[in-house]
Design a protein around this motif. Structure first.
Motif, short mmCIF file in Angstrom:
data_model
loop_
_atom_site.label_atom_id
_atom_site.label_comp_id
_atom_site.label_asym_id
_atom_site.label_seq_id
_atom_site.Cartn_x
_atom_site.Cartn_y
_atom_site.Cartn_z
N ILE A 34 13.57 -11.50 19.43
CA ILE A 34 14.62 -10.54 19.78
C ILE A 34 15.42 -11.04 20.96
O ILE A 34 16.66 -11.02 20.96
N LEU A 35 14.72 -11.52 21.99
CA LEU A 35 15.40 -12.00 23.19
C LEU A 35 16.23 -13.24 22.89
O LEU A 35 17.34 -13.39 23.41
N SER A 36 15.72 -14.12 22.04
CA SER A 36 16.47 -15.32 21.66
C SER A 36 17.77 -14.94 20.97
O SER A 36 18.83 -15.54 21.25
N ARG A 37 17.72 -13.94 20.09
CA ARG A 37 18.91 -13.50 19.39
C ARG A 37 19.93 -12.90 20.36
O ARG A 37 21.14 -13.14 20.24
N LYS A 38 19.44 -12.17 21.36
CA LYS A 38 20.34 -11.57 22.33
C LYS A 38 20.98 -12.63 23.23
O LYS A 38 22.15 -12.54 23.60
N LEU A 39 20.20 -13.64 23.60
CA LEU A 39 20.75 -14.72 24.42
C LEU A 39 21.80 -15.51 23.66
O LEU A 39 22.79 -15.97 24.23
N LEU A 40 21.59 -15.68 22.35
CA LEU A 40 22.59 -16.35 21.52
C LEU A 40 23.88 -15.54 21.49
O LEU A 40 24.99 -16.09 21.59
N PHE A 41 23.74 -14.22 21.36
CA PHE A 41 24.90 -13.33 21.38
C PHE A 41 25.66 -13.47 22.71
O PHE A 41 26.90 -13.58 22.73
N LEU A 42 24.92 -13.51 23.82
CA LEU A 42 25.56 -13.65 25.13
C LEU A 42 26.20 -15.03 25.31
O LEU A 42 27.24 -15.16 25.94
N LYS A 43 25.57 -16.05 24.73
CA LYS A 43 26.14 -17.40 24.80
C LYS A 43 27.50 -17.43 24.11
O LYS A 43 28.44 -18.08 24.58
N GLU A 44 27.59 -16.73 22.98
CA GLU A 44 28.86 -16.68 22.26
C GLU A 44 29.93 -15.95 23.06
O GLU A 44 31.12 -16.16 22.84
N LEU A 45 29.49 -15.07 23.98
CA LEU A 45 30.44 -14.32 24.82
C LEU A 45 30.67 -14.98 26.17
O LEU A 45 31.31 -14.40 27.04
N ALA A 46 30.12 -16.20 26.34
CA ALA A 46 30.31 -16.90 27.62
C ALA A 46 31.79 -17.06 27.93
O ALA A 46 32.22 -16.96 29.08
N GLU A 47 32.57 -17.32 26.89
CA GLU A 47 34.03 -17.31 26.99
C GLU A 47 34.51 -16.13 26.16
O GLU A 47 34.65 -16.25 24.94
N PRO A 48 34.76 -14.99 26.80
CA PRO A 48 35.13 -13.78 26.05
C PRO A 48 36.33 -14.02 25.16
O PRO A 48 37.26 -14.77 25.52
N PRO A 49 36.34 -13.44 23.97
CA PRO A 49 37.48 -13.62 23.07
C PRO A 49 38.76 -13.05 23.67
O PRO A 49 38.74 -12.16 24.52
N VAL A 50 39.87 -13.58 23.22
CA VAL A 50 41.17 -13.13 23.72
C VAL A 50 41.40 -11.69 23.29
O VAL A 50 41.18 -11.33 22.12
N SER A 51 41.79 -10.86 24.21
CA SER A 51 42.02 -9.46 23.90
C SER A 51 43.48 -9.22 23.52
O SER A 51 44.37 -10.04 23.80
N ASP A 52 43.71 -8.09 22.86
CA ASP A 52 45.05 -7.64 22.46
C ASP A 52 45.77 -8.62 21.55
O ASP A 52 47.00 -8.77 21.61
N VAL A 53 45.01 -9.31 20.73
CA VAL A 53 45.56 -10.19 19.69
C VAL A 53 44.94 -9.78 18.36
O VAL A 53 43.73 -9.84 18.19
N VAL A 54 45.78 -9.39 17.43
CA VAL A 54 45.28 -8.94 16.12
C VAL A 54 45.00 -10.15 15.24
O VAL A 54 45.80 -11.10 15.20
N PHE A 55 43.88 -10.13 14.56
CA PHE A 55 43.53 -11.22 13.65
C PHE A 55 42.89 -10.64 12.39
O PHE A 55 42.42 -9.50 12.39
N GLU A 56 42.86 -11.42 11.35
CA GLU A 56 42.29 -10.97 10.08
C GLU A 56 40.96 -11.65 9.83
O GLU A 56 40.76 -12.81 10.21
N CYS A 57 40.06 -10.94 9.21
CA CYS A 57 38.77 -11.53 8.82
C CYS A 57 38.20 -10.77 7.64
O CYS A 57 38.64 -9.65 7.34
N HIS A 58 37.26 -11.40 6.98
CA HIS A 58 36.59 -10.77 5.84
C HIS A 58 35.14 -10.52 6.21
O HIS A 58 34.44 -11.42 6.64
N PHE A 59 34.69 -9.28 6.06
CA PHE A 59 33.29 -8.94 6.33
C PHE A 59 32.54 -8.81 5.01
O PHE A 59 33.04 -8.20 4.06
N PRO A 60 31.34 -9.37 4.95
CA PRO A 60 30.50 -9.15 3.78
C PRO A 60 29.97 -7.72 3.78
O PRO A 60 30.21 -6.95 4.71
N LYS A 61 29.23 -7.38 2.77
CA LYS A 61 28.61 -6.05 2.71
C LYS A 61 27.71 -5.87 3.94
O LYS A 61 26.94 -6.76 4.28
N ARG A 62 27.83 -4.71 4.57
CA ARG A 62 27.04 -4.41 5.75
C ARG A 62 26.37 -3.05 5.59
O ARG A 62 26.68 -2.31 4.65
N TYR A 63 25.49 -2.74 6.56
CA TYR A 63 24.78 -1.46 6.51
C TYR A 63 24.77 -0.84 7.89
O TYR A 63 24.82 -1.54 8.92
#
Length: 282
Positions: free
Chosen positions: A105-134
């Motif tokens: 669990i902690l490893s997964r959370k640290l990976l999530f934080l690593k991906e946010l080390a450089e926060p994504p650009v805000s106020d920019v609209v982009f398109e993406c496709h999401f698979p089925k989720r729950y």
């Protein structure tokens, strides 16, 4: 008599324990000295107690509690000792299993934080496709910070996972197209938590169909109020001739579990879309 005995200091030094440890064992009845000088109150031990202390030390090294060690030395025999050690082995295996789960669990959370080390650009609209989720949701609208906090607490309790919220992007709400209607009031929306395990059996689990989304990260809002940056979403819909095609999601990317600085809080909006001239999804 004293010449055939070991002082508390001598025994402690031989077994590499502290004198205070031996005093503690005396107080709880785990290992009492064979002789206490009435004049000085000094404790003395026999060489045979050297072996008992060694056994205690090894049981402690194996992680056994003092209560279990007291039981271990009470009316000892091979059968009882084996049963106690076997019971402790099973407890240790369960502890290891839980630690491994926590590590994952902690490893997964640290990976999530690593991906946010450089926060994504805000106020920019982009398109993406999401698979089925729950998601897990009670399907009840909430409007305002207190109602949302209460709803998320209920969802966490129901899900009963280890650290489900900290350092994750599972927390959010969904609402209809009215979420994009400018308002000074609280916007009613339904709290939910994304779940990864599609095998979860629950009356509160809902499937989110796969589809095309327009998304945007933003800092200037919360789950309860309409942020100015939503105008960018509406402009994008108009320019690209898109229509909303289902539930709109607002998700926390960086929330109060990670920062107390409001400037660091990061939200994401996910709007399912279709061409305006295409039939709506059922």
């Amino acid at each position: 008599m004293k010449k055939d005995l070991l002082s508390i200091t001598e025994l402690a030094k031989l077994r590499r324990v502290t004198s205070e440890t031996l005093r503690y064992y005396d107080r709880i009845g785990l290992m009492k000295p064979v002789y206490t000088d009435p004049a000085t109150n000094y404790r003395y031990y026999s060489i045979r107690q050297y072996e008992r202390l060694g056994t205690i030390k090894e049981l402690r090294q194996l992680g056994m509690s003092i209560e279990s060690i007291l039981d271990y030395f009470h009316d000892r025999n091979v059968k009882k000792s084996t049963e106690i050690l076997m019971h402790h082995y099973y407890l240790l295996q369960e502890e290891i299993r839980k630690k491994m789960l926590l590590s994952k669990i902690l490893s997964r959370k640290l990976l999530f934080l690593k991906e946010l080390a450089e926060p994504p650009v805000s106020d920019v609209v982009f398109e993406c496709h999401f698979p089925k989720r729950y998601m897990i949701t009670f399907g009840e609208e909430a409007g305002g910070p207190r109602e949302h906090a209460y709803a998320f607490t209920k969802l966490e309790w129901y899900l009963n996972e280890t650290a489900p919220i900290l350092a994750s992007d599972r927390v959010g709400v969904y609402a209809s197209e009215r979420l994009l209607e400018k308002s000074e009031d609280y916007i009613p929306a339904v709290p939910m938590l994304f779940v990864e395990d599609s095998d979860i059996e629950s009356e509160y689990k809902q499937e989110i169909p796969h589809g095309q989304y327009i998304c945007m990260y933003y800092h200037d809002g919360s789950l309860e109020q309409y942020p100015p940056s939503f105008e960018l979403i509406k402009d994008y819909l108009r320019v690209h001739d898109y229509a909303v095609n289902g539930k709109i999601f607002q998700i926390y990317k960086i929330d109060v579990t990670l920062t107390s600085d409001p400037k660091e809080t990061l939200m994401e909006i996910q709007v399912p879309v279709r061409p305006a001239d295409q039939a709506a999804a059922t």
